[in-house]
Each structure stands twice: as C-alpha cells, then as structure tokens.
Design a protein around this motif. Structure first.
Motif, PDB file in Angstrom:
ATOM      1  N   ALA A   1      13.787   4.883  10.097  1.00 14.99           N
ATOM      2  CA  ALA A   1      12.856   5.331   9.058  1.00 14.99           C
ATOM      3  C   ALA A   1      11.463   5.212   9.660  1.00 14.99           C
ATOM      4  CB  ALA A   1      12.991   4.457   7.824  1.00 14.99           C
ATOM      5  N   LEU A   2      10.677   6.254   9.508  1.00 18.59           N
ATOM      6  CA  LEU A   2       9.316   6.226  10.032  1.00 18.59           C
ATOM      7  C   LEU A   2       8.353   6.010   8.886  1.00 18.59           C
ATOM      8  CD1 LEU A   2       9.404   9.183  12.537  1.00 18.59           C
ATOM      9  CD2 LEU A   2       9.019   6.789  13.096  1.00 18.59           C
ATOM     10  N   GLY A   3       7.462   5.068   9.052  1.00 17.70           N
ATOM     11  CA  GLY A   3       6.445   4.822   8.030  1.00 17.70           C
ATOM     12  C   GLY A   3       5.112   5.382   8.515  1.00 17.70           C
ATOM     13  N   ILE A   4       4.496   6.206   7.685  1.00 14.58           N
ATOM     14  CA  ILE A   4       3.158   6.726   8.011  1.00 14.58           C
ATOM     15  C   ILE A   4       2.255   6.409   6.827  1.00 14.58           C
ATOM     16  CG2 ILE A   4       1.810   8.723   8.742  1.00 14.58           C
ATOM     17  CD1 ILE A   4       4.453  10.160   9.342  1.00 14.58           C
ATOM     18  N   ARG A   5       1.259   5.582   7.064  1.00 16.45           N
ATOM     19  CA  ARG A   5       0.356   5.198   5.982  1.00 16.45           C
ATOM     20  C   ARG A   5      -0.505   6.369   5.528  1.00 16.45           C
ATOM     21  NH1 ARG A   5       0.822   0.710   4.041  1.00 16.45           N
ATOM     22  NH2 ARG A   5       1.624  -1.020   5.264  1.00 16.45           N
ATOM     23  N   ALA A   6      -0.702   6.442   4.225  1.00 19.35           N
ATOM     24  CA  ALA A   6      -1.473   7.543   3.645  1.00 19.35           C
ATOM     25  C   ALA A   6      -2.865   7.632   4.276  1.00 19.35           C
ATOM     26  CB  ALA A   6      -1.589   7.355   2.136  1.00 19.35           C
ATOM     27  N   GLU A   7      -3.479   6.494   4.560  1.00 16.17           N
ATOM     28  CA  GLU A   7      -4.864   6.525   5.061  1.00 16.17           C
ATOM     29  C   GLU A   7      -4.932   6.813   6.559  1.00 16.17           C
ATOM     30  OE1 GLU A   7      -3.310   3.823   4.114  1.00 16.17           O
ATOM     31  OE2 GLU A   7      -3.824   2.096   5.376  1.00 16.17           O
ATOM     32  N   GLN A   8      -3.770   6.912   7.228  1.00 19.13           N
ATOM     33  CA  GLN A   8      -3.764   7.219   8.666  1.00 19.13           C
ATOM     34  C   GLN A   8      -3.642   8.717   8.921  1.00 19.13           C
ATOM     35  OE1 GLN A   8      -4.351   5.286  11.086  1.00 19.13           O
ATOM     36  NE2 GLN A   8      -4.095   3.221  10.248  1.00 19.13           N
TER      37      GLN A   8
ATOM     38  N   CYS B   1       5.373  19.197   2.296  1.00 16.62           N
ATOM     39  CA  CYS B   1       5.932  19.458   3.625  1.00 16.62           C
ATOM     40  C   CYS B   1       7.443  19.467   3.443  1.00 16.62           C
ATOM     41  CB  CYS B   1       5.577  18.355   4.603  1.00 16.62           C
ATOM     42  SG  CYS B   1       3.858  18.256   5.048  1.00 16.62           S
ATOM     43  N   ALA B   2       7.945  20.441   2.748  1.00 16.55           N
ATOM     44  CA  ALA B   2       9.344  20.449   2.309  1.00 16.55           C
ATOM     45  C   ALA B   2      10.280  20.017   3.452  1.00 16.55           C
ATOM     46  CB  ALA B   2       9.713  21.847   1.822  1.00 16.55           C
ATOM     47  N   PRO B   3      11.214  19.112   3.205  1.00 16.15           N
ATOM     48  CA  PRO B   3      11.563  18.531   1.904  1.00 16.15           C
ATOM     49  C   PRO B   3      10.723  17.310   1.536  1.00 16.15           C
ATOM     50  CG  PRO B   3      13.069  17.712   3.557  1.00 16.15           C
ATOM     51  CD  PRO B   3      12.084  18.595   4.279  1.00 16.15           C
ATOM     52  N   HIS B   4       9.700  16.993   2.320  1.00 19.04           N
ATOM     53  CA  HIS B   4       8.906  15.795   2.032  1.00 19.04           C
ATOM     54  C   HIS B   4       7.686  16.128   1.189  1.00 19.04           C
ATOM     55  CE1 HIS B   4      11.251  14.134   5.310  1.00 19.04           C
ATOM     56  NE2 HIS B   4      10.832  15.134   6.065  1.00 19.04           N
ATOM     57  N   SER B   5       7.300  15.147   0.408  1.00 13.05           N
ATOM     58  CA  SER B   5       6.045  15.227  -0.301  1.00 13.05           C
ATOM     59  C   SER B   5       5.194  14.119   0.310  1.00 13.05           C
ATOM     60  CB  SER B   5       6.316  14.961  -1.784  1.00 13.05           C
ATOM     61  OG  SER B   5       5.352  15.560  -2.561  1.00 13.05           O
ATOM     62  N   ILE B   6       4.190  14.503   1.080  1.00  6.59           N
ATOM     63  CA  ILE B   6       3.436  13.511   1.853  1.00  6.59           C
ATOM     64  C   ILE B   6       2.123  13.178   1.137  1.00  6.59           C
ATOM     65  CG2 ILE B   6       2.261  13.066   4.060  1.00  6.59           C
ATOM     66  CD1 ILE B   6       5.185  13.287   4.577  1.00  6.59           C
TER      67      ILE B   6
ATOM     68  N   GLY C   1       0.817  -1.210   0.000  1.00  5.53           N
ATOM     69  CA  GLY C   1       0.000   0.000   0.000  1.00  5.53           C
ATOM     70  C   GLY C   1       0.848   1.256   0.000  1.00  5.53           C
ATOM     71  N   GLU C   2       0.209   2.369   0.319  1.00  2.08           N
ATOM     72  CA  GLU C   2       0.840   3.677   0.176  1.00  2.08           C
ATOM     73  C   GLU C   2       1.391   4.137   1.529  1.00  2.08           C
ATOM     74  OE1 GLU C   2      -0.333   5.949  -2.915  1.00  2.08           O
ATOM     75  OE2 GLU C   2       1.705   6.551  -2.389  1.00  2.08           O
ATOM     76  N   THR C   3       2.717   4.125   1.672  1.00  4.90           N
ATOM     77  CA  THR C   3       3.322   4.524   2.941  1.00  4.90           C
ATOM     78  C   THR C   3       4.314   5.649   2.713  1.00  4.90           C
ATOM     79  OG1 THR C   3       3.098   2.283   3.794  1.00  4.90           O
ATOM     80  CG2 THR C   3       4.643   3.690   4.930  1.00  4.90           C
ATOM     81  N   ASN C   4       4.233   6.704   3.533  1.00  5.15           N
ATOM     82  CA  ASN C   4       5.220   7.779   3.504  1.00  5.15           C
ATOM     83  C   ASN C   4       6.385   7.370   4.396  1.00  5.15           C
ATOM     84  OD1 ASN C   4       3.603  10.065   2.139  1.00  5.15           O
ATOM     85  ND2 ASN C   4       2.208   9.300   3.712  1.00  5.15           N
ATOM     86  N   ILE C   5       7.586   7.428   3.859  1.00  7.97           N
ATOM     87  CA  ILE C   5       8.753   7.045   4.652  1.00  7.97           C
ATOM     88  C   ILE C   5       9.580   8.300   4.946  1.00  7.97           C
ATOM     89  CG2 ILE C   5      10.839   5.634   4.763  1.00  7.97           C
ATOM     90  CD1 ILE C   5       8.744   3.652   4.411  1.00  7.97           C
ATOM     91  N   ILE C   6       9.867   8.526   6.208  1.00 11.52           N
ATOM     92  CA  ILE C   6      10.636   9.705   6.609  1.00 11.52           C
ATOM     93  C   ILE C   6      11.880   9.246   7.356  1.00 11.52           C
ATOM     94  CG2 ILE C   6      10.602  11.761   8.094  1.00 11.52           C
ATOM     95  CD1 ILE C   6       7.509  11.774   7.426  1.00 11.52           C
TER      96      ILE C   6
END
Ligand SMILES: Nc1ncnc2c1ncn2[C@@H]1O[C@H](COP(=O)(O)OP(=O)(O)OP(=O)(O)O)[C@@H](O)[C@H]1O
Ligand SMILES: [Mg+2]
Length: 355
Positions: free
Chosen positions: A277-284, A317-322, A236-241
């Motif tokens: 690395a932090l994973g934040i799911r798009a739907e959360q 959310c520079a430098p991230h694209s969330i 699925g779609e996870t943002n990794i920071i």
C-alpha cells in the motif's frame, strides 16, 4: 522529583474482552509522552492503571525503577487531570489547589506558600479567591493542573484535559501545557485522540488501536514513517493506493489495478510481485494544469475548497479519488473544478506500507 516510567507487558481484560494487550513502553525521566488513539483503543485504561485506579490483569509498572502495581493511588505520587476537571465547587481556587497538601497533612503556612507558587506558574494569582463557577473553561483547567502539580508529583497524567474547551482556547492551552512542562520538567503522559495535539506537544507519541501499541516514536517518525496503514490514515490526510511491485527500467515500480505506476526505487525488503500500500500525504501533492491526458498521474478536479490558509482539492484519478492540499501562497488560483491536472510529489515523501 520527576521519574521515568517502565511499562512491561501490561494487559487488562474485562471478562473475555481484552482492553489492553501486552503493552511495553519505556518512558524517560522528564519526557512528554502522548497516548494517541481512537475511541475505545485503551488510552484511559492504560492511564488508570498507571494512576492505580484500575488493577492490571498482567504485567508490571515501574516508576523510578520501583514496581508500583501493589501501591494504592495515594502512594504513587502521581498528579492527575481528567477531562472534567472535577474541581470542588464550594472551594475557592486556592482551596482546590491546596487540597492535596491538606490531605497530606502539610502545615498551613507551607500550604499557602506552595499554592501561591503554583498559582503563579499557571498565571492564576489574581483568581485565588474565586470559585470554579466564576472561572472560564481555560481557567478551570489551569486550576485542575495547578492542583495536580502542587504536591510535586513524580509523574503527571492528563486524560484529554483540553476536550471541554472551544477550539481557540484548546489551541492556546496546548502550548501552555508544553510551556509548563518545559518549566517544571515532570514526566508527563497526555491522552488525546487529536493527532494535531499529539504532534505539537510530544517528545514521543504512542499510537494505540484495539488495546495494542501500534507504534511508539517521535512525532516525526510517526508522521513520516508510519508502520501501518492504520497509523498512516489516522495521522492526517493520507491517500492510500493498493499496488503490486513490478520491475521497471530504473528500479522497482508499484502498479495499481488500472496500470498507473509509481517509481519506488529499491527499498529494503521489497521484492517483485509483492502487494503493497502506498501512502501519499495530501500536502505532499503538487498540481499543475495540463491540457492533455498524458500517461501517469493526471486527473480531473472534482471539488475545490478554500480553507483559509490552504486549498483542498479532490482529484478524480479513476479509480482513485485523490485528496491534495496546497498551501494558499503556493496554489495556482486558476485551478478550477473540471480542470485536467497533473499530480506530482517528492518520491522521498512516499510511504511504503504493508498491504
Ligand atoms: N469497566 C469496564 N468494563 C468493561 N469494559 C470496559 C470497562 N472500562 C473500559 N472498557 C472497555 O475497554 C475499552 C477501552 O476503553 P478506554 O476507556 O480505555 O478507551 P479510550 O481509548 O480511553 O477511549 P475514549 O477516547 O473514548 O476515551 C473500550 O472498549 C471500553 O468499552
Ligand atoms: Mg478515554
């Protein structure tokens, strides 16, 4: 009728190339297992070794407690369904389904009885006299499944059986497959590279990458507690920071290069100074319009897409694209491109992954 499968240190080399590397799995009698992984990860290779179509370079396979690596395919009592159903075009549906029994020398009346039984199971009784060319894709697929089931195999192997179908039929057939499994209870190993299929169908999912078993667990475990960054991104779609662990007032925090912070509490084995690395799911992620740029996770809506049952936002959310995905009934319809928004999430849904 159904048996458990024990895969012990199984490997396959093609010359110097390692297609499968020391895979260990213990599959219980009657389980529905999915092998999930990207193209070339070794899914078909593993299935072919279970079926007896390819010899392992090392390791062992036990079915019902007995090693089968020395047994030829016809002695393994395994039902096989491939991506291309490989039906005999000149035979009727009944002829195709009865073929494995004919090969095993079963008497004609008994063949007829068992073919009728299994055609009823896959709801093809009225199609028994048709030839494959006169069937829809889904009906052909059910014929192939019936043919694999008719001799009551101890294990069913299915290699991407739904990939030739259109999306709607795929959706339907995937639940059909599970329904069939629940009725017959045969140990089933299903191959796919589609994570939605894996999540919907499986008792447990085995994630393969580069010939290695990355994680083997329930859909819930794989989805909520992926062990690696690869799995988090694949499911699925996870943002990794990427972040570094620091000590905050109330526990540990992870801080990215830009100084943005995420409270992570006090997880086991995580210490100050560690890279994570932090994973934040798009739907959360929840979004709220905000008219001031406060500290923390605010950003600007770069894109907004309507997906029918949800909205998908790309937030700068520079430098991230969330990426945030909000189900339509819960979305603030007013949020538009260019708006400043505050991002929040349930801290319990954060995934802490190795950097
Ligand atoms: N006969 C062969 N000789 C050499 N390499 C092979 C052979 N068969 C497979 N491979 C290689 O082994 C790796 C695993 O292949 P495999 O078919 O198991 O992948 P897969 O996970 O089923 O992929 P896909 O999703 O594309 O079907 C690939 O890199 C493939 O090129
Ligand atoms: Mg394959």
């Amino acid at each position: 009728m159904s048996d458990g499968v024990e895969i012990v240190g199984l490997s396959k080399n093609y010359g110097a190339f390692v297609a499968l590397n020391d895979v260990n799995m213990s599959i219980r009698n009657g389980e529905f297992i999915t092998l999930l992984g990207p193209s070339g990860s070794g899914k078909t290779t593993l299935l072919q070794m279970l079926a007896g179509l390819t010899a392992p370079s090392g390791g062992d396979i036990l079915i019902g407690g007995k090693s089968v690596v020395a047994l030829p395919i016809e002695k393994r009592e395994i039902g096989l369904v491939f991506q291309s159903y490989a039906l005999f075009p000149h035979m009727t549906v009944a002829g195709n389904v009865g073929y494995p029994l004919k090969m095993r020398g079963v008497a004609r009346p008994e063949i007829a009885r068992r073919v009728n039984e299994v055609l009823e199971l896959v709801e093809l009784t009225n199609f028994a006299k048709r030839r494959p060319a006169e069937l829809s894709g889904g009906q052909q697929q059910r014929t192939a499944i019936a043919r694999a089931l008719v001799f009551e195999p101890s294990v069913m192997l299915l290699d991407e059986p739904l990939s030739a179908l259109d999306r709607r039929l795929r959706e339907h057939m995937k639940f059909e497959l599970r329904r069939l499994h629940d009725m017959i209870g045969t140990t089933t190993i299903f191959v796919t590279h589609d994570q939605d299929e894996a999540l919907a169908l499986s008792d447990r999912i085995a994630v393969l990458d580069g010939g290695k078993l990355q994680q083997f667990g329930t859909a819930d475990e794989i989805y909520r507690q992926p062990k690696t960054r690869f799995i988090a991104e694949f499911m699925g779609e996870t943002n990794i920071i990427d972040a570094t662990v620091r000590r905050g007032d109330t526990g540990l925090i992870a801080e990215d290069d830009g100084g943005r912070q995420i409270v992570i509490g006090q997880p086991d084995g995580i210490n100050e100074g560690m890279k994570v690395a932090l994973g934040i799911r798009a739907e959360q992620i929840s979004l709220k319009r905000s008219n001031l740029a406060v500290d923390g996770w605010t950003g600007t809506i770069k894109n907004k897409f309507f997906l029918g049952n949800s909205y998908r936002y790309i937030v700068d959310c520079a430098p991230h694209s969330i990426v945030a995905q909000v189900s339509a009934p819960h979305a603030d319809e007013q949020i538009a491109t260019g708006d400043l928004v505050a991002l929040t999430w349930d801290p319990a849904s954060l995934q802490l992954l190795p950097a």
